[in-house]
Design a protein around this motif. Structure first.
Motif: not given
Length: 338
Positions: A70-82, A176-180, A319-325, A331-333
């Motif tokens: 689920v973190v990959l949904g935020v960061t993307g699949r591949y490394e971004k090299t500058a 993260f935003s309180s919109q969760l 705690g684990m569920i909150l982190i995933f949420f 990611a969905e935002s």
């Protein structure tokens, strides 16, 4: 034969670690990390450390890959090299190598004064292990000696570990935003892109998720008699809810377990653990000395361990569920803004 098996497992660990370090595909790195956790669990089983293997399998091969996906949904699949000058990139690589060599050297230096692995003359073999093995059945009175050590003899350390999980969950929520914690309607694009309507996965999940949650309760309340306890049960329970979220969507999962309730439960588990220690003190004993919780010290130990393990399981699961949420919401935002 056992030595050959151990060598094969160690080689698999080394090969997997090298593959993780070399790949630029973050999805492949997550999958390899899960394999690394599974091989590590197998290695612990070979060492007769079943409780440690159980934890490694639940965390390293279970919930960790789910969180990273689920973190990959935020960061993307591949490394971004500058795009940097070749000289600057080379200097950065040299600095990284030097840092790794210095850190590795310090770690090796720190092990020089340690007893050799498996040395029968080591202090742990002469004093600590003997104390636990000989006195645990009389003082604690439960079959699983690992639970005796984790929940009673070193209850302070276990409380610290629970606080680490609680702090991590609160830290992620703070980023993260309180919109969760606000019910919202997903955009049409998000609904279309999700795989929540995959019938095969949904049918299989309806069979598996109840069994996963039931097994979590079994592990929670069977930790005194076999491998398991609050940590493993909390992770397994969280994995079941995370699986439900991945298949049915975040909004439906938030209707089943509201983030606000999870936040309270995450703190409640730590509160239960700490209050058990306070009650022990008010009853005339030391902090987390469960012997004074009942007229019979053995019953008091059983009661105290049962209560603090419940607190551990509640905090770990919430705690684990909150982190995933939190990561899933982020990611969905981002998907909704695109």
């Amino acid at each position: 034969m056992l030595q050959v098996f151990d060598i094969i497992l160690l080689l698999l660990l080394v090969v997997t670690a090298i593959a993780i370090a070399r790949t630029t595909d973050l999805f492949a790195a997550v999958m390899l990390s899960g394999i690394y956790g599974l091989v590590s669990a197998s290695f612990f089983v070979a060492l007769d450390a079943v409780d440690v293997a159980f934890t490694e399998a639940a965390v390293g091969a279970g919930i960790f890959p789910l969180l990273m996906l689920v973190v990959l949904g935020v960061t993307g699949r591949y490394e971004k090299t500058a795009l940097k000058p070749q000289k600057a990139a080379l200097m950065k690589k040299v600095a990284v190598v030097i840092t790794m060599v210095i850190t590795g050297g310090l770690l090796i230096l720190g092990t020089m004064d340690m007893p050799a692995f498996g040395d029968p003359e080591a202090p742990a073999q002469q004093h600590v292990n003997i104390r636990y093995i000989e006195q645990s059945p009389e003082e604690i009175g439960i079959p699983n000696m690992v639970t005796s050590v984790l929940a009673s003899y070193r209850g302070y350390d276990t409380l610290g570990e629970v606080l680490v999980i609680f702090t991590a969950a609160m830290g992620v929520l703070a980023l993260f935003s309180s919109q969760l914690f606000v019910t919202r309607k997903l955009s049409v694009k998000i609904k279309k892109d999700d795989m929540h309507d995959h019938n095969v996965l949904r049918i299989v999940s309806k069979i598996l998720i109840p069994l996963i949650l039931l097994f979590a309760f079994y592990v929670q309340f069977h930790g005194e008699y076999g491998p398991g306890g609050g940590f493993q049960a909390g992770v397994i329970f969280a994995a079941g809810i995370i699986l439900y979220t991945m298949l049915y969507g975040l909004d439906k999962a938030r209707q089943v377990i509201k983030p606000g309730v999870l936040r309270v439960l995450c703190a409640l588990g730590v509160f239960i653990y700490g209050c058990t220690g306070v009650v022990s003190m008010l009853s005339g004993g030391n902090f987390l000395d469960y012997s004074v919780l009942a007229s019979d010290p053995i019953i008091g130990q059983h009661l105290g361990i049962l209560v603090i393990e419940l607190g551990v399981g509640i905090t770990i699961a919430a705690g684990m569920i909150l982190i995933f949420f939190a990561f899933s919401h982020q990611a969905e935002s981002q998907l909704g803004e695109e």
